[in-house]
Motif scaffolding. Structure first.
Motif, PDB file in Angstrom:
ATOM      1  N   ARG A 155      75.547  89.666  31.771  1.00  0.00           N
ATOM      2  CA  ARG A 155      75.944  88.445  31.566  1.00  0.00           C
ATOM      3  C   ARG A 155      74.769  87.241  31.565  1.00  0.00           C
ATOM      4  NH1 ARG A 155      81.145  88.033  35.876  1.00  0.00           N
ATOM      5  NH2 ARG A 155      82.125  89.903  34.665  1.00  0.00           N
ATOM      6  N   ILE A 156      73.706  87.731  30.844  1.00  0.00           N
ATOM      7  CA  ILE A 156      72.552  87.012  30.421  1.00  0.00           C
ATOM      8  C   ILE A 156      72.820  85.870  29.063  1.00  0.00           C
ATOM      9  CG2 ILE A 156      70.315  86.871  29.870  1.00  0.00           C
ATOM     10  CD1 ILE A 156      69.934  89.235  31.527  1.00  0.00           C
ATOM     11  N   GLU A 157      72.942  84.757  29.418  1.00  0.00           N
ATOM     12  CA  GLU A 157      73.393  83.852  28.220  1.00  0.00           C
ATOM     13  C   GLU A 157      72.422  83.867  27.191  1.00  0.00           C
ATOM     14  OE1 GLU A 157      74.983  79.454  27.497  1.00  0.00           O
ATOM     15  OE2 GLU A 157      74.014  79.954  29.374  1.00  0.00           O
ATOM     16  N   GLN A 158      72.962  83.771  26.080  1.00  0.00           N
ATOM     17  CA  GLN A 158      71.888  83.796  24.836  1.00  0.00           C
ATOM     18  C   GLN A 158      72.356  82.526  23.844  1.00  0.00           C
ATOM     19  OE1 GLN A 158      72.898  86.160  21.186  1.00  0.00           O
ATOM     20  NE2 GLN A 158      70.746  86.761  21.158  1.00  0.00           N
ATOM     21  N   HIS A 159      71.485  81.753  23.700  1.00  0.00           N
ATOM     22  CA  HIS A 159      71.529  80.673  22.465  1.00  0.00           C
ATOM     23  C   HIS A 159      71.141  81.085  21.201  1.00  0.00           C
ATOM     24  CE1 HIS A 159      71.998  78.483  26.168  1.00  0.00           C
ATOM     25  NE2 HIS A 159      70.622  78.974  26.776  1.00  0.00           N
ATOM     26  N   ARG A 160      71.814  80.234  20.224  1.00  0.00           N
ATOM     27  CA  ARG A 160      71.675  80.688  18.728  1.00  0.00           C
ATOM     28  C   ARG A 160      71.385  79.333  18.106  1.00  0.00           C
ATOM     29  NH1 ARG A 160      75.144  85.135  15.342  1.00  0.00           N
ATOM     30  NH2 ARG A 160      74.742  83.997  13.217  1.00  0.00           N
ATOM     31  N   ASP A 161      70.729  79.406  17.011  1.00  0.00           N
ATOM     32  CA  ASP A 161      70.584  78.437  16.173  1.00  0.00           C
ATOM     33  C   ASP A 161      71.647  78.906  14.884  1.00  0.00           C
ATOM     34  OD1 ASP A 161      68.833  76.448  16.914  1.00  0.00           O
ATOM     35  OD2 ASP A 161      67.171  77.347  16.112  1.00  0.00           O
ATOM     36  N   PRO A 162      72.159  77.717  14.148  1.00  0.00           N
ATOM     37  CA  PRO A 162      72.727  78.089  12.758  1.00  0.00           C
ATOM     38  C   PRO A 162      71.987  78.695  12.003  1.00  0.00           C
ATOM     39  CG  PRO A 162      73.271  75.638  13.478  1.00  0.00           C
ATOM     40  CD  PRO A 162      71.955  76.133  14.487  1.00  0.00           C
TER      41      PRO A 162
END
Length: 419
Positions: free
Chosen positions: A185-192
């Motif tokens: 449950r480690i949150e990942q961020h992502r660019d378009p």
């Protein structure tokens, strides 16, 4: 080495590494040298060409030296490049050649030139190094389930049987679509996604200089070439999202090679006339990152912890630095509580921010096409020649920590987009 037991029993290696690629095998190898019992779980039965990173930047090569892995890579055929030329339709070909970057000049800063090696071969080499250091490598595993916590547990299937391991810590090195990241449950961020990138390994490129890498934009493609020997080159092409079917279909390899008949690159016929030595795959360029790549009993490295836009080729360098920092922290703090990885998270967060900005700059400049984009590239060359616009491109060679922090501002993206 530990013996696999079924679900009625458990074994307790110090470390379980999920993923036997570059990062997982490198970290396992260097930690096993310190006497830890380590098991690697790898889903594939052999490493194949999926068009992954094969260029290690000078700052990444330095990390392989710090890890004691550089000589291993060189002995296995690691290939240094010595020259870089930025060609393109925004600069005269003769002028571009006159501005050739001497990649050996980085040795003055204690850095060796870029190093290239076919990705599956690098994985095999590091697998062998890990095994030689005492690591147990189990291939062909399935249904991996990681239960994080102060006493983590790993369950998986192998050869039709279920198994359970209870290590002191789990290393997630299982790539962009990391199972470990999700289960912890480690949150990942992502660019378009900004553009697409295709790559292919090409043999029989005799005539192309084995020490020369190139980068540039012509028409509707941004092209990159990185030799691995006198007759083998890894080629890449960035192209627009609206052109997503450009390299789809049975003849995609031929169309990919034909795109390398470039009017802006002398000798490009040697690349275009080569023989495909692997698949032609395309993928999105988006960045991803995690603010805290760890949880109780789990730490992520490499793409599992977040990846950079491949237009600047930093993936392997990022991974080797991850390995070095995590190794050092684990050796300095033998209890391996999650809190010991906070310095890693902080360093990586800023590292990835700077690389993300660097990649976005190059993507806007070189992977956008048409008249406006060409005029932008010409204007940026003029402004940089007058020192009127920051150029953070050296980050790709020297490392993200070398240049002043104030240069990594989102303002530069706004200026580029307004041109």
């Amino acid at each position: 080495m530990a013996k696999l037991l079924d679900m009625a029993e458990t074994i307790n290696p110090d470390i379980v590494v999920i993923g036997g690629g570059v990062g997982g095998s490198a970290l396992a190898a260097v930690l096993a040298r310190e006497g830890f019992a380590i098991t690697i779980l790898e889903k594939s039965t052999e490493h194949v060409d999926h068009v992954r990173g094969e260029w290690i930047a000078p700052w990444g090569v330095k990390e392989t030296e710090r890890l004691g892995l550089y000589d291993t890579l060189i002995a296995a055929g690691g290939h240094h490049l010595k020259r870089h030329i930025s060609f393109g339709d925004d600069i005269d070909t003769i002028q571009a050649a006159a501005q050739t970057l001497d990649l050996c000049a980085f040795e003055g800063a204690g850095l060796k030139p870029p190093l290239c090696m076919r990705h599956p071969h690098m994985c095999d080499v590091l697998n062998a190094e890990a095994i030689k250091s005492g690591v147990e490598l189990i291939r062909g595993v399935a249904d991996v389930e990681v239960t994080p916590g102060v006493a983590p547990e790993v369950r998986f299937r192998h050869e039709g049987r279920e198994h359970r391991l209870r290590p002191r810590i789990v290393i997630g090195a299982d790539g962009r679509n990391s199972i470990v990241r999700g289960q912890a449950r480690i949150e990942q961020h992502r660019d378009p996604t900004h553009h697409l990138m295709a790559g292919m390994l090409v043999d029989d490129t005799n005539g192309w200089p084995e020490d020369l890498q190139i980068f540039g934009t012509e028409g509707s493609i941004n092209y990159l070439a990185f030799p691995q020997s006198a007759s083998r080159v890894r080629l890449y092409i960035c192209y627009g999202l609206e052109d997503k079917r450009r390299f789809v279909g049975e003849d995609n390899q031929a169309r990919f090679l034909e795109a390398f008949r470039l009017s802006t690159v002398p000798g490009s016929q040697y690349l275009a006339s080569g023989t495909p030595a692997g698949p032609c795959f395309s993928y999105g360029n988006e960045d991803s990152w995690t603010d805290a790549p760890y949880a109780d009993g789990v730490v992520l490295i490499g793409d599992a912890a977040g990846h950079n836009d491949p237009i600047i080729g930093q993936g392997l360098s990022i991974t080797y630095r991850d390995v070095r920092i995590v190794r050092d922290l684990m050796l300095e703090n033998r209890e391996w509580r999650s809190s010991i990885f906070q310095p890693y998270a902080e360093e990586r967060r800023e590292r990835m921010r700077r690389l993300r900005l660097t990649a976005s700059t190059l993507s806007i400049l070189n992977a956008e096409f048409g008249k406006r984009a060409l005029n932008r590239r010409i204007k940026v060359r003029e402004l940089r020649g007058q020192s009127a616009l920051p150029d953070i491109g050296a980050t790709t060679f020297l490392g993200p920590e070398v240049m002043p922090a104030e240069m990594f501002s989102d303002d530069i993206l706004g200026r580029l987009r307004s041109m």
